[in-house]
Design a protein around this motif. Structure first.
Motif, mmCIF file in Angstrom:
data_model
loop_
_atom_site.group_PDB
_atom_site.id
_atom_site.type_symbol
_atom_site.label_atom_id
_atom_site.label_comp_id
_atom_site.label_asym_id
_atom_site.label_seq_id
_atom_site.Cartn_x
_atom_site.Cartn_y
_atom_site.Cartn_z
ATOM 1 N N VAL A 89 0.800 -1.226 0.000
ATOM 2 C CA VAL A 89 0.000 0.000 0.000
ATOM 3 C C VAL A 89 0.833 1.277 0.000
ATOM 4 N N GLY A 90 2.144 1.173 0.025
ATOM 5 C CA GLY A 90 2.967 2.374 0.043
ATOM 6 C C GLY A 90 4.416 2.050 -0.213
ATOM 7 N N HIS A 91 5.172 3.080 -0.551
ATOM 8 C CA HIS A 91 6.598 2.868 -0.784
ATOM 9 C C HIS A 91 7.364 4.160 -0.536
ATOM 10 N N VAL A 92 8.654 3.990 -0.308
ATOM 11 C CA VAL A 92 9.565 5.113 -0.190
ATOM 12 C C VAL A 92 10.851 4.742 -0.932
ATOM 13 N N VAL A 93 11.367 5.709 -1.678
ATOM 14 C CA VAL A 93 12.635 5.558 -2.382
ATOM 15 C C VAL A 93 13.601 6.502 -1.688
ATOM 16 N N VAL A 94 14.736 5.985 -1.241
ATOM 17 C CA VAL A 94 15.698 6.792 -0.487
ATOM 18 C C VAL A 94 17.094 6.591 -1.060
ATOM 19 N N SER A 95 17.870 7.671 -1.042
ATOM 20 C CA SER A 95 19.260 7.597 -1.508
ATOM 21 C C SER A 95 20.094 8.552 -0.662
ATOM 22 N N THR A 96 21.401 8.429 -0.794
ATOM 23 C CA THR A 96 22.291 9.369 -0.130
ATOM 24 C C THR A 96 22.527 10.520 -1.093
ATOM 25 N N ASN A 97 22.178 11.718 -0.662
ATOM 26 C CA ASN A 97 22.302 12.907 -1.494
ATOM 27 C C ASN A 97 23.755 13.391 -1.535
ATOM 28 N N TRP A 98 24.080 14.239 -2.477
ATOM 29 C CA TRP A 98 25.435 14.770 -2.612
ATOM 30 C C TRP A 98 25.912 15.491 -1.354
ATOM 31 N N ASN A 99 24.983 16.043 -0.552
ATOM 32 C CA ASN A 99 25.361 16.787 0.644
ATOM 33 C C ASN A 99 25.448 15.925 1.895
ATOM 34 N N GLY A 100 25.327 14.609 1.728
ATOM 35 C CA GLY A 100 25.471 13.700 2.860
ATOM 36 C C GLY A 100 24.184 13.329 3.557
ATOM 37 N N TYR A 101 23.099 14.038 3.280
ATOM 38 C CA TYR A 101 21.813 13.698 3.885
ATOM 39 C C TYR A 101 21.177 12.522 3.142
ATOM 40 N N ALA A 102 20.341 11.788 3.850
ATOM 41 C CA ALA A 102 19.469 10.831 3.169
ATOM 42 C C ALA A 102 18.455 11.677 2.402
ATOM 43 N N VAL A 111 -4.266 5.609 -2.179
ATOM 44 C CA VAL A 111 -5.378 6.427 -1.676
ATOM 45 C C VAL A 111 -6.167 5.704 -0.584
ATOM 46 N N SER A 112 -6.542 4.469 -0.829
ATOM 47 C CA SER A 112 -7.404 3.738 0.111
ATOM 48 C C SER A 112 -6.709 3.364 1.424
ATOM 49 N N ALA A 113 -5.380 3.513 1.499
ATOM 50 C CA ALA A 113 -4.648 3.101 2.698
ATOM 51 C C ALA A 113 -4.179 4.270 3.552
ATOM 52 N N ARG A 114 -4.573 5.460 3.218
ATOM 53 C CA ARG A 114 -4.116 6.627 3.963
ATOM 54 C C ARG A 114 -4.798 6.711 5.327
ATOM 55 N N ARG A 115 -4.103 7.371 6.251
ATOM 56 C CA ARG A 115 -4.580 7.598 7.611
ATOM 57 C C ARG A 115 -4.537 6.319 8.462
#
Length: 191
Positions: A89-102, A111-115
């Motif tokens: 029902v959901g996803h997140v894409v994460v990477s290490t940015n050039w400035n060192g932050y995630a 839509v149906s899975a919110r809240r």
């Protein structure tokens, strides 16, 4: 002790995305209703941002799973999927940015899975991922027409680090859409 769950509060679990990521994306609705454009102010809480009300419309970003194919299981990136009672029902894409932050490249909930705590669970996984990599914090971007996301990030401890009024003008010179950059700075990268 046995926990009794309320059927209105299904169990959320998050795991690393697998080959089911693309079919899940293609078969779901991640749109949201836009009712206003906020005049974001980094010195005020989201609830105090003035709103310019508009005729409501549905906004969809047109998520393309192929755009993130190389992120899955990468050294400096990953994709996580959230499930409610074993349904994606959901996803997140994460990477290490050039400035060192995630960098949260994308966060979306069907839509149906919110809240149901899905987005917060995904942000919790990003926080864990970031700590594991000893990064100083997390950054992400949303827009002034996605007030639900803005309220979520604020509740999760993120702060507005910048507001860009020109970012979307290349797409539409008349747009009222403004980019808002949110940051969660870790006090101690070992905590």
């Amino acid at each position: 002790m046995h926990l009794v769950r309320n059927p209105k509060d299904p169990e959320v679990s998050v795991r690393v995305a697998d080959e089911g990521f693309a079919p899940y994306v293609w078969c779901n609705d991640f749109s949201f209703e836009v009712r206003a454009y906020a005049r974001a102010d980094r010195h005020k809480k989201v609830e105090h941002w003035p709103l310019d009300l508009i005729t409501p419309y549905r906004k969809c970003y047109g998520i393309d799973p192929d755009e993130f194919a190389s992120y899955r299981g990468g050294k400096d990136s990953d994709i996580f999927m959230a499930y409610l009672d074993n349904q994606p029902v959901g996803h997140v894409v994460v990477s290490t940015n050039w400035n060192g932050y995630a960098h949260v490249d994308e966060l979306a909930v069907v839509v149906s899975a919110r809240r149901h705590g899905v987005a917060k669970s995904l942000l919790d996984v990003v926080r864990f991922w970031s700590h594991k990599k000893n990064l100083p914090g997390i950054m992400l971007e949303t827009q002034n027409n996605n007030l639900g996301a803005c309220r979520l990030y604020e509740r999760c401890g993120y702060q507005v680090g910048g507001i860009d009024h020109l970012r979307y003008r290349g797409i539409d010179p008349q747009t009222s859409e403004v980019a808002i950059f949110w940051y969660l700075i870790f006090e101690n990268t070992n905590s």
